[in-house]
Design a protein around this motif. Structure first.
Motif, PDB file in Angstrom:
ATOM      1  N   VAL A   1       0.822  -1.217   0.000  1.00 36.05           N
ATOM      2  CA  VAL A   1       0.000   0.000   0.000  1.00 36.05           C
ATOM      3  C   VAL A   1       0.852   1.262   0.000  1.00 36.05           C
ATOM      4  CG1 VAL A   1      -1.893  -1.173   1.159  1.00 36.05           C
ATOM      5  CG2 VAL A   1      -0.147  -0.028   2.527  1.00 36.05           C
ATOM      6  N   THR A   2       2.144   1.126  -0.286  1.00 33.58           N
ATOM      7  CA  THR A   2       3.025   2.298  -0.284  1.00 33.58           C
ATOM      8  C   THR A   2       2.680   3.215  -1.448  1.00 33.58           C
ATOM      9  OG1 THR A   2       4.801   1.001   0.722  1.00 33.58           O
ATOM     10  CG2 THR A   2       5.423   3.049  -0.372  1.00 33.58           C
ATOM     11  N   GLN A   3       2.687   4.500  -1.184  1.00 33.35           N
ATOM     12  CA  GLN A   3       2.438   5.523  -2.184  1.00 33.35           C
ATOM     13  C   GLN A   3       3.550   6.558  -2.136  1.00 33.35           C
ATOM     14  OE1 GLN A   3      -1.444   7.147  -1.443  1.00 33.35           O
ATOM     15  NE2 GLN A   3      -2.527   5.250  -2.010  1.00 33.35           N
ATOM     16  N   PRO A   4       3.723   7.318  -3.218  1.00 35.68           N
ATOM     17  CA  PRO A   4       4.769   8.364  -3.190  1.00 35.68           C
ATOM     18  C   PRO A   4       4.528   9.324  -2.030  1.00 35.68           C
ATOM     19  CG  PRO A   4       3.994   8.020  -5.425  1.00 35.68           C
ATOM     20  CD  PRO A   4       3.088   7.220  -4.543  1.00 35.68           C
TER      21      PRO A   4
ATOM     22  N   ALA B   1      11.067  -6.708   0.068  1.00 40.00           N
ATOM     23  CA  ALA B   1       9.965  -5.830   0.451  1.00 40.00           C
ATOM     24  C   ALA B   1      10.351  -4.366   0.294  1.00 40.00           C
ATOM     25  CB  ALA B   1       9.548  -6.115   1.893  1.00 40.00           C
ATOM     26  N   GLY B   2      11.588  -4.019   0.634  1.00 39.01           N
ATOM     27  CA  GLY B   2      12.036  -2.638   0.466  1.00 39.01           C
ATOM     28  C   GLY B   2      12.126  -2.228  -0.980  1.00 39.01           C
TER      29      GLY B   2
ATOM     30  N   ARG C   1       9.899   1.067  -5.242  1.00 39.28           N
ATOM     31  CA  ARG C   1       9.345   1.210  -6.590  1.00 39.28           C
ATOM     32  C   ARG C   1       7.983   1.896  -6.553  1.00 39.28           C
ATOM     33  NH1 ARG C   1       5.833  -1.153  -9.845  1.00 39.28           N
ATOM     34  NH2 ARG C   1       5.207  -2.588  -8.188  1.00 39.28           N
ATOM     35  N   LEU C   2       7.147   1.489  -5.615  1.00 38.32           N
ATOM     36  CA  LEU C   2       5.832   2.119  -5.511  1.00 38.32           C
ATOM     37  C   LEU C   2       5.935   3.568  -5.059  1.00 38.32           C
ATOM     38  CD1 LEU C   2       3.806  -0.801  -3.867  1.00 38.32           C
ATOM     39  CD2 LEU C   2       3.822  -0.104  -6.271  1.00 38.32           C
ATOM     40  N   ALA C   3       6.936   3.869  -4.234  1.00 39.66           N
ATOM     41  CA  ALA C   3       7.109   5.241  -3.755  1.00 39.66           C
ATOM     42  C   ALA C   3       7.813   6.129  -4.770  1.00 39.66           C
ATOM     43  CB  ALA C   3       7.885   5.236  -2.433  1.00 39.66           C
TER      44      ALA C   3
END
Length: 706
Positions: A335-338, A373-374, A379-381
């Motif tokens: 669920v990571t976002q910039p 995971a990092g 990448r998502l961020a």
């Protein structure tokens, strides 16, 4: 292998009975979240004293074959080939395994005997319930326990939780005054669950509540215990260590909450830590304990990031809390976002902080899971720099594990990302690690320009030889056979591996090849013209010196040339054309003697008589009555008058017309009668003639006249 609930206590009893059967004793391991390789290393460290040492695969297998122990392995999560690998690596060990029914079964040839544990008998269930309550059961409670036994099929955990429900009912029936007197559960007033007006009449829980008692049990616990349950639900069932509960919950006494949860049967031990008991997470989620789970997971991630990066925390302590850290990453990663400007992703920061600690603590499986995971969170961020870091670390991990192909792929990905960012230090570090991979594998790196690196417009290593554009006298420019020439430029221009890079590279190479061909052609033309424009071995331009011109005396020969041949005995008369070849040995050149029409008794300034001695390789002229002495000038100024000679004209034979065998040095005469020293081949208009005597002599004497 034992399956179903109650196996942990059974394994403990068996381990006590087998303590003296094996030379290395009994080794207790937990397989939750562990692979076969992880358990092999844990068994090695449990038997051998080797702190901060991780043997390679061959050495590990050698040591494992020497271990003879009873290995009690609970909560194992793998079977089949992975279990066979563990058993084959430890031939001298006896295994006692505990697993849940959903774990894959052992292979047919593994020689593992599987025992399925059934539920408790009704009488055993009642005994367990009385033991949990600490008193005898009433008839009503016995009937209620019988219904519970039928509903749960004799599951031991349900009777443990039912005993907790009866204890809480007893406290409620004792009244609030007793609770206040002893100070227990002061922050949980009974009015939350029951009406205080009912007094001691507290009914037994309904059968449905007894079959899923987690919400009812949690409602009667302290606020710190309920907050701990919310964090455990947010972390996928992982309960943080009690040392972290005060910081997470915000209560200095929250460390006692873990004891409350354990007594109620809401958590179960997993090795040295605790997890929510089977079935409890789903029951709590249905009761609303999963609300704001993402916010709690982010709070836990921020806390663990600060804690893992603290200088006082050792890698071993971080490895002990690896399950909670990995659980936080598993929740926040997808669920990571910039992040906003000036902020940082919690998942990326946690992975960046915990990964080095896992590596130093030799917990490589947690290290790998954290890095992956990092990388996904970065990448998502949209954090390219952090994504490159995680790929680099994954390459280093694969290199340490001997997976060279995987290491090469990860390092090349990292170098490409860092090249796009113009990160010189990171690119150099990646290439050094890639060189180690090349050394281990024995294959060349073969790494061309990566994404973000600019290919030079004009480099001889990358320029092809133009067709027919290079003269044969020059070497052909070719592309080098070795692909190890690596250059770095800060520009983010596309390269061979970037999208559209092949087309742009071909265009630049074509322009560079054309420019190189034109330059080589021009240089070849200039050199060719210069080499073919001068056919003389001793051109006149080479005879120009820096000294003043020498004067020409009467009867002293010519300036480096033989006198003209004698026609009819008159040595002073000149023919209409040159008869001597001159110093270069070729007629018709500029250095031939100039003919004159003056009388033979005197010589004009243009006579080719030289003030210097003729070359030693040529035959000098001879006369019958040459001058015997010469009067040198007394001043440094050249004489302005000339005196006619008094001797008879020479009557001897003229010199032969044989040309000299070698050209004289243009500016190094051996004799001179000029006042200004040696002179070049070009005569001047001012001459000085020396008087002649009647003595015999030859002009070719080697004595120097000054």
């Amino acid at each position: 292998m034992y399956k179903r609930q109650g196996r942990t206590r059974l394994l403990d009893l068996v381990a006590e009975d087998c303590s003296d059967l094996a030379p290395d004793g009994v080794v207790r391991l937990n397989g939750f979240g562990r692979t076969s390789g992880d358990l092999q290393y844990e068994l090695f460290h449990a038997v051998f004293s080797a702190p901060l040492y991780r043997p390679d695969r061959d050495e590990l297998l050698t040591h494992l074959r020497e271990i003879g122990a009873v290995v009690v392995l609970d909560d194992v999560e793998f079977g089949g080939a992975a279990l066979d690998e563990l058993l084959e690596a430890t031939p001298e060990c006896a295994f006692l395994l505990g697993a849940t029914p959903d774990v894959p079964a052992p292979s047919a040839g593994s020689a593992v005997e599987e025992v399925v544990l059934g539920g408790l008998e009704r009488a055993a269930g009642l005994d367990l319930l009385e033991h949990a309550v600490g008193r005898s059961l009433t008839e009503e409670e016995s009937n209620w326990a019988g219904d519970l036994w039928f509903e749960s099929e004799g599951l031991p955990l349900r009777f443990v939780q039912a005993g907790a429900l009866l204890r809480q009912r007893d406290r409620l029936r004792a009244g609030t005054s007793a609770v206040d007197e002893f100070g227990d559960f002061e922050d949980v007033p009974p009015a939350e669950a029951y009406d205080a007006a009912e007094g001691d009449d507290v009914p037994l829980p309904a059968l449905g509540e007894a079959a899923a008692p987690a919400p009812l049990l949690a409602s009667r616990l302290s606020a710190s215990a309920r907050a701990t349950l919310r964090f455990a639900v947010a972390l996928g069932g992982e309960v943080p260590h009690q040392a972290h509960l005060p910081a997470l919950v915000g209560d200095t006494h929250a460390d006692a909450a873990l004891g409350e949860l354990a007594v109620c049967g809401l958590v179960s031990p997993v090795g040295s830590r605790y997890r929510l008991a089977a079935g409890v997470p789903a029951q709590l989620e249905a009761a609303g304990y999963a609300d704001e789970a993402e916010a709690r997971a982010r709070s836990a991630a921020q806390h663990y990031s600060w804690w893992a990066g603290h200088p006082s925390v050792t890698p071993e302590r971080v490895c002990a809390e690896s399950d909670a850290v990995l659980a936080a990453l598993a929740v926040l990663g997808p669920v990571t976002q910039p992040p906003a400007e000036g902020e940082e992703s919690a998942a990326v920061h946690l992975a960046r902080t915990a990964a080095p600690a896992f590596a130093a603590g030799l917990h490589w499986s947690a290290w790998e899971r954290t890095l992956r995971a990092g990388a996904e969170a970065a990448r998502l961020a949209g954090d390219v720099a952090e994504e490159a870091y995680f790929h680099h670390e994954l390459g280093v991990l694969a290199l340490c594990g001997g997976r060279l192909d995987r290491a090469r792929a990860e390092l090349e990905a990292s170098i490409g990302l860092r090249g796009a960012l113009a990160d010189k230090r990171g690119t150099v570090a990646g290439r050094r690690a890639l060189a180690l991979v090349s050394d281990r594998s024995g294959t060349p790196i073969g790494l061309g320009p990566t994404a973000g690196e600019e290919v030079p417009d004009a480099r001889y290593e990358e320029s092809a030889s133009p067709a027919g554009g290079v003269p044969a006298a020059f070497p052909t420019l070719q592309q080098p056979s070795s692909p190890t020439v690596v250059t770095h430029h800060g520009s983010s221009a596309p390269s061979r591996k970037a999208r559209g890079g092949l087309k742009g590279l071909a265009r630049r190479n074509l322009v560079a090849a054309g420019a190189g061909a034109l330059l080589v052609a021009v240089l070849g033309t200039v050199v060719t013209l210069g080499a073919t424009s001068d056919k003389d071995r001793n051109p006149p331009s080479d005879q120009v010196g820096v000294n003043p011109s020498a004067s020409q005396g009467a009867g002293d020969g010519s300036l480096g040339a033989d006198p003209a041949a004698n026609e009819g005995g008159d040595t002073g008369a000149a023919t209409s054309r040159p008869t001597a070849p001159g110093p270069d040995g070729t007629l018709g050149t500029s250095d031939d003697p100039t003919p004159t029409d003056e009388p033979s008794g005197s010589q004009s300034p243009s006579d080719p008589a030289s003030t210097s001695k003729p070359p030693t390789s040529s035959k000098p002229p001879t006369t019958s009555k040459p001058p015997t002495t010469s009067k040198p000038p007394t001043t440094s100024k050249p004489p302005t008058t000339s005196k006619p000679p008094t001797s008879q004209p020479p009557t001897s034979e003229p010199p032969t017309s044989q040309p000299p065998t070698s050209a004289p040095p243009p500016s190094s005469p051996t004799t001179s009668d000029s006042a200004s020293g040696p002179a070049p081949s070009a005569p001047t208009s001012t001459t000085s003639s020396a008087p002649q005597s009647s003595g015999a002599g030859t002009p070719s004497s080697s004595d120097q006249v000054i």
